[in-house]
Design a protein around this motif. Sequence first.
Motif, PDB file in Angstrom:
ATOM      1  N   SER A 385      13.011 -29.585   8.189  1.00 16.04           N
ATOM      2  CA  SER A 385      11.962 -29.909   9.144  1.00 16.04           C
ATOM      3  C   SER A 385      10.608 -29.644   8.489  1.00 16.04           C
ATOM      4  O   SER A 385      10.409 -28.646   7.808  1.00 16.04           O
ATOM      5  N   MET A 386       9.707 -30.581   8.668  1.00 15.12           N
ATOM      6  CA  MET A 386       8.356 -30.456   8.128  1.00 15.12           C
ATOM      7  C   MET A 386       7.399 -30.427   9.308  1.00 15.12           C
ATOM      8  O   MET A 386       7.652 -31.043  10.340  1.00 15.12           O
ATOM      9  N   THR A 387       6.283 -29.733   9.149  1.00 14.86           N
ATOM     10  CA  THR A 387       5.286 -29.752  10.226  1.00 14.86           C
ATOM     11  C   THR A 387       4.015 -30.449   9.754  1.00 14.86           C
ATOM     12  O   THR A 387       3.724 -30.517   8.561  1.00 14.86           O
ATOM     13  N   PHE A 388       3.291 -30.981  10.728  1.00 15.68           N
ATOM     14  CA  PHE A 388       2.058 -31.723  10.475  1.00 15.68           C
ATOM     15  C   PHE A 388       1.016 -31.250  11.477  1.00 15.68           C
ATOM     16  O   PHE A 388       1.369 -30.888  12.593  1.00 15.68           O
ATOM     17  N   GLN A 389      -0.234 -31.252  11.079  1.00 16.71           N
ATOM     18  CA  GLN A 389      -1.287 -30.966  12.044  1.00 16.71           C
ATOM     19  C   GLN A 389      -2.520 -31.781  11.700  1.00 16.71           C
ATOM     20  O   GLN A 389      -2.842 -32.013  10.532  1.00 16.71           O
ATOM     21  N   LYS A 390      -3.179 -32.256  12.750  1.00 15.53           N
ATOM     22  CA  LYS A 390      -4.409 -33.017  12.575  1.00 15.53           C
ATOM     23  C   LYS A 390      -5.400 -32.491  13.605  1.00 15.53           C
ATOM     24  O   LYS A 390      -5.140 -32.526  14.805  1.00 15.53           O
ATOM     25  N   ILE A 391      -6.510 -31.980  13.102  1.00 15.54           N
ATOM     26  CA  ILE A 391      -7.485 -31.334  13.980  1.00 15.54           C
ATOM     27  C   ILE A 391      -8.767 -32.170  13.993  1.00 15.54           C
ATOM     28  O   ILE A 391      -9.270 -32.562  12.937  1.00 15.54           O
ATOM     29  N   SER A 392      -9.251 -32.433  15.185  1.00 20.43           N
ATOM     30  CA  SER A 392     -10.476 -33.223  15.315  1.00 20.43           C
ATOM     31  C   SER A 392     -11.684 -32.291  15.285  1.00 20.43           C
ATOM     32  O   SER A 392     -11.544 -31.064  15.260  1.00 20.43           O
ATOM     33  N   GLU A 393     -12.875 -32.858  15.322  1.00 19.21           N
ATOM     34  CA  GLU A 393     -14.097 -32.041  15.374  1.00 19.21           C
ATOM     35  C   GLU A 393     -14.050 -31.120  16.598  1.00 19.21           C
ATOM     36  O   GLU A 393     -14.375 -29.942  16.516  1.00 19.21           O
ATOM     37  N   THR A 394     -13.641 -31.685  17.722  1.00 20.84           N
ATOM     38  CA  THR A 394     -13.491 -30.863  18.928  1.00 20.84           C
ATOM     39  C   THR A 394     -12.464 -29.761  18.696  1.00 20.84           C
ATOM     40  O   THR A 394     -12.660 -28.601  19.100  1.00 20.84           O
ATOM     41  N   GLY A 395     -11.395 -30.124  18.062  1.00 20.30           N
ATOM     42  CA  GLY A 395     -10.322 -29.156  17.841  1.00 20.30           C
ATOM     43  C   GLY A 395     -10.781 -27.964  17.020  1.00 20.30           C
ATOM     44  O   GLY A 395     -10.503 -26.809  17.372  1.00 20.30           O
ATOM     45  N   ILE A 396     -11.485 -28.223  15.936  1.00 17.50           N
ATOM     46  CA  ILE A 396     -11.898 -27.101  15.085  1.00 17.50           C
ATOM     47  C   ILE A 396     -12.945 -26.252  15.818  1.00 17.50           C
ATOM     48  O   ILE A 396     -12.982 -25.028  15.646  1.00 17.50           O
ATOM     49  N   LYS A 397     -13.738 -26.917  16.672  1.00 17.15           N
ATOM     50  CA  LYS A 397     -14.662 -26.119  17.493  1.00 17.15           C
ATOM     51  C   LYS A 397     -13.891 -25.209  18.453  1.00 17.15           C
ATOM     52  O   LYS A 397     -14.305 -24.091  18.730  1.00 17.15           O
ATOM     53  N   ASN A 398     -12.765 -25.693  18.943  1.00 20.47           N
ATOM     54  CA  ASN A 398     -11.986 -24.903  19.901  1.00 20.47           C
ATOM     55  C   ASN A 398     -11.273 -23.701  19.284  1.00 20.47           C
ATOM     56  O   ASN A 398     -11.134 -22.664  19.916  1.00 20.47           O
ATOM     57  N   ILE A 399     -10.767 -23.874  18.074  1.00 26.51           N
ATOM     58  CA  ILE A 399      -9.976 -22.768  17.515  1.00 26.51           C
ATOM     59  C   ILE A 399     -10.632 -22.119  16.303  1.00 26.51           C
ATOM     60  O   ILE A 399     -10.148 -21.102  15.794  1.00 26.51           O
ATOM     61  N   GLY A 400     -11.758 -22.697  15.839  1.00 21.44           N
ATOM     62  CA  GLY A 400     -12.386 -22.204  14.600  1.00 21.44           C
ATOM     63  C   GLY A 400     -12.784 -20.739  14.651  1.00 21.44           C
ATOM     64  O   GLY A 400     -12.508 -19.969  13.715  1.00 21.44           O
ATOM     65  N   ARG A 401     -13.401 -20.330  15.753  1.00 18.43           N
ATOM     66  CA  ARG A 401     -13.860 -18.944  15.845  1.00 18.43           C
ATOM     67  C   ARG A 401     -12.685 -17.955  15.782  1.00 18.43           C
ATOM     68  O   ARG A 401     -12.770 -16.904  15.139  1.00 18.43           O
ATOM     69  N   ALA A 402     -11.592 -18.312  16.431  1.00 22.07           N
ATOM     70  CA  ALA A 402     -10.404 -17.437  16.401  1.00 22.07           C
ATOM     71  C   ALA A 402      -9.891 -17.293  14.969  1.00 22.07           C
ATOM     72  O   ALA A 402      -9.524 -16.197  14.527  1.00 22.07           O
ATOM     73  N   ILE A 403      -9.884 -18.403  14.236  1.00 25.20           N
ATOM     74  CA  ILE A 403      -9.409 -18.346  12.839  1.00 25.20           C
ATOM     75  C   ILE A 403     -10.328 -17.450  12.017  1.00 25.20           C
ATOM     76  O   ILE A 403      -9.869 -16.598  11.244  1.00 25.20           O
ATOM     77  N   GLU A 404     -11.642 -17.619  12.203  1.00 24.55           N
ATOM     78  CA  GLU A 404     -12.591 -16.791  11.459  1.00 24.55           C
ATOM     79  C   GLU A 404     -12.334 -15.302  11.700  1.00 24.55           C
ATOM     80  O   GLU A 404     -12.282 -14.497  10.762  1.00 24.55           O
ATOM     81  N   LEU A 405     -12.153 -14.942  12.955  1.00 23.73           N
ATOM     82  CA  LEU A 405     -11.954 -13.528  13.303  1.00 23.73           C
ATOM     83  C   LEU A 405     -10.668 -12.974  12.709  1.00 23.73           C
ATOM     84  O   LEU A 405     -10.631 -11.859  12.181  1.00 23.73           O
ATOM     85  N   MET A 406      -9.622 -13.758  12.788  1.00 27.68           N
ATOM     86  CA  MET A 406      -8.340 -13.278  12.278  1.00 27.68           C
ATOM     87  C   MET A 406      -8.361 -13.178  10.753  1.00 27.68           C
ATOM     88  O   MET A 406      -7.869 -12.205  10.175  1.00 27.68           O
TER      89      MET A 406
END
Lengths: 427, 427
Positions: A385-406
């Motif tokens: 099984s392989m995984t894929f992800q595609k993040i839009s501009e909105t998407g990175i705005k939504n989760i970007g801060r959490a990634i930075e903190l972690m």
Amino acid sequence: MNKIYNPERSEWAEILKRPTQTVDDIEATVTDIFKEVKEKGDTAVAKYTSIFDNVTLESTAVTDTEIEEAQELISTELKEAIQLAKGNIERFHTAQKTERVAVSTTEGVDCWQEKRPIQKVGLYIPGGTAPLFSTILMLATPANIAGCKEIVLCTPPDKDGKVNPAILYTAKLSGVTKIFKVGGIQAIAAMTFGTETVPQVYKIFGPGNQFVTVAKQLATKHGVAIDMPAGPSELLVVADDAAQASFVASDLLSQAEHGVDSQVILVSTSKDLIDEVEKEVEVQMSTLSRKRIAEKAIDNSKLIYVKDDETALALIDEYGPEHFIVCTSNDDYYVDNIGNAGSVFIGNYTPESAGDYASGTNHTLPTNGYAKQYSGVNLDSFMKSMTFQKISETGIKNIGRAIELMAEAEGLDAHKNAVTLRLNALK
Amino acid sequence: MNKIYNPERSEWAEILKRPTQTVDDIEATVTDIFKEVKEKGDTAVAKYTSIFDNVTLESTAVTDTEIEEAQELISTELKEAIQLAKGNIERFHTAQKTERVAVSTTEGVDCWQEKRPIQKVGLYIPGGTAPLFSTILMLATPANIAGCKEIVLCTPPDKDGKVNPAILYTAKLSGVTKIFKVGGIQAIAAMTFGTETVPQVYKIFGPGNQFVTVAKQLATKHGVAIDMPAGPSELLVVADDAAQASFVASDLLSQAEHGVDSQVILVSTSKDLIDEVEKEVEVQMSTLSRKRIAEKAIDNSKLIYVKDDETALALIDEYGPEHFIVCTSNDDYYVDNIGNAGSVFIGNYTPESAGDYASGTNHTLPTNGYAKQYSGVNLDSFMKSMTFQKISETGIKNIGRAIELMAEAEGLDAHKNAVTLRLNALK
């Protein structure tokens, strides 16, 4: 047969102990042959074919002519039986196909999982007295459904340099792409490293003797995956007065004839059934062609009486049988609650033989207690099984801060920076 | 950085070669510690905790009080970030649940496949400078969804006998059932054999240094399964003029900071992009706290120019990257056709960091080329598939003759007899 009544929970582990095999002494042999095959390829394979199989071959690749000849040598009746089995195996394994799993985990964050085939797989089929063509059906059929591009089969030649026609017929029928007359350690080594003629594969499947088992283990150190760890085959039957004693006896014997180290266990809440099965085993055993083998396995077999279904289930779950026959007045209880088993056979008319050949389930199953953590061979065994992800501009705005903190909390600056750069670009 | 233009196909294997690690010398140490932990349990664990972690603990089990204290030590902001990530991981892995697959392969022959949880799993989380709490999310979250009863976590204590609060907080949040302050080889040995306090588990997950890697390999010889073989982390980016060079550089660096042996590769059909990325890497690297590590990995990195997407794809498929970023004017081509990759990141706003922490996909992925045959960790990694079959009187009449013929052809009388007895009973 060893009868055991109401064993204490503290005794279970000892009673259910499987024989251990030591492999240290043959590891050296296997390591040497691997080294030689890696360095010398086909020349080394030919040398060991000559030593172990007593034959010198012009070519190890099975030709189309040989396959055509094999077709002529098999009875129409057997061909039809093999085709019937293949149909059932195909239906059951095709049903195991899974769709792509797609989720927007957060707005603008699309994730999905897809299974793609392992491109090159190798199947090993032992030679010897019993030509295990049924195992080819069990391995090549799902490999084909999965979409594996290269399905290589290795099997040892006999003294005349031939391969049993049922093996060739079944291999052709089930979509094997290349067949080689190479056996034992040298076959596993050839598929691990590749030679001038035998292709290198990514995963090796199939049964074999101790040498093949150790060779498969060694293959994993060279980047090849294997189907699962090996061990002697085993059957545990749970039965009570709802079961036909002669059927139970025949199932225990069908396991016992596999080898002297086969594990055969009957668990029952009925002392009468235990006594009847014991008698039936004696009667049926006398007529078997593999009587000598079966006798030894039966000598070590265990008939265990327990007071109720709850105790039986707990004991069986601790054992984790490869094959588990359930034939009681309370079948659903066992079927619903068993946590560790390879394949389960339910009712008076479901012998283990059915799963070995033709019901459609796979007969390559975890033994030696591995049912606790390994699946039997199934369609997924031939895919990853392989995984894929595609993040839009909105998407990175939504989760970007959490990634930075972690990332910061884990002390990984550059991980954080990869997000910060993007968030800044969107300001 | 090493720039390579239009390499010949015959050179690919050499260019894409990963560094090999030798582990023979530490195998002896690992074997000794395993033996001691098996024999002496907690006493041996305490001895090696004292030797390797320089601390003597009264008790290795983390208490509820310690977990509560940890909650206080973490900022609300970080807690919310961890919760956001957990939510995404939960959504993606819950979607991976599969229904029971049921088929009547022939009239009267009912076969089905069900997945049941691995009852006891162990997670190993390294200590050291970077507390990898994100890995706990990646392992404990799906273990919980799968329904594993016992989720044991081992992680080394620091010199004061403490565990990083982010690790304790995340473990509690994601449903770990028991946490032990035990690290390294002794942790893997404890979960393999069980001690007076640490439970034995059936499968061990998680990253670690060379010692832990070898210990996990050895665990498989003692009947325990592991998530997958280990190797240095790696990233391959395919990008062209559709990509933002600074973003690509930041992704390469986020991989490079993992370790000096990290693998970093850029494949491009644009020489301009290669040059720009090279410059950007230099600029961004200077500010990193883990600059020393990143520099070494970047020194060994490769920037490969190829003439077209077809060549790029073939080269990438031969490599089989753990992390694969696609940022081109032809993304669909790569996404649809890549055969071997762990996880795929698509477009300018999908950094690898997103998958490492919070997109929802799992970050425990096959490296070292194992993407050719292994899946990354997913829901199924915490389950095993079991098969069931129930055959009616009609069913055995339909397939019984085929079983008899095949068993006979394989020389297995007792297998045949188990069917013959049943067919006779129905006459």
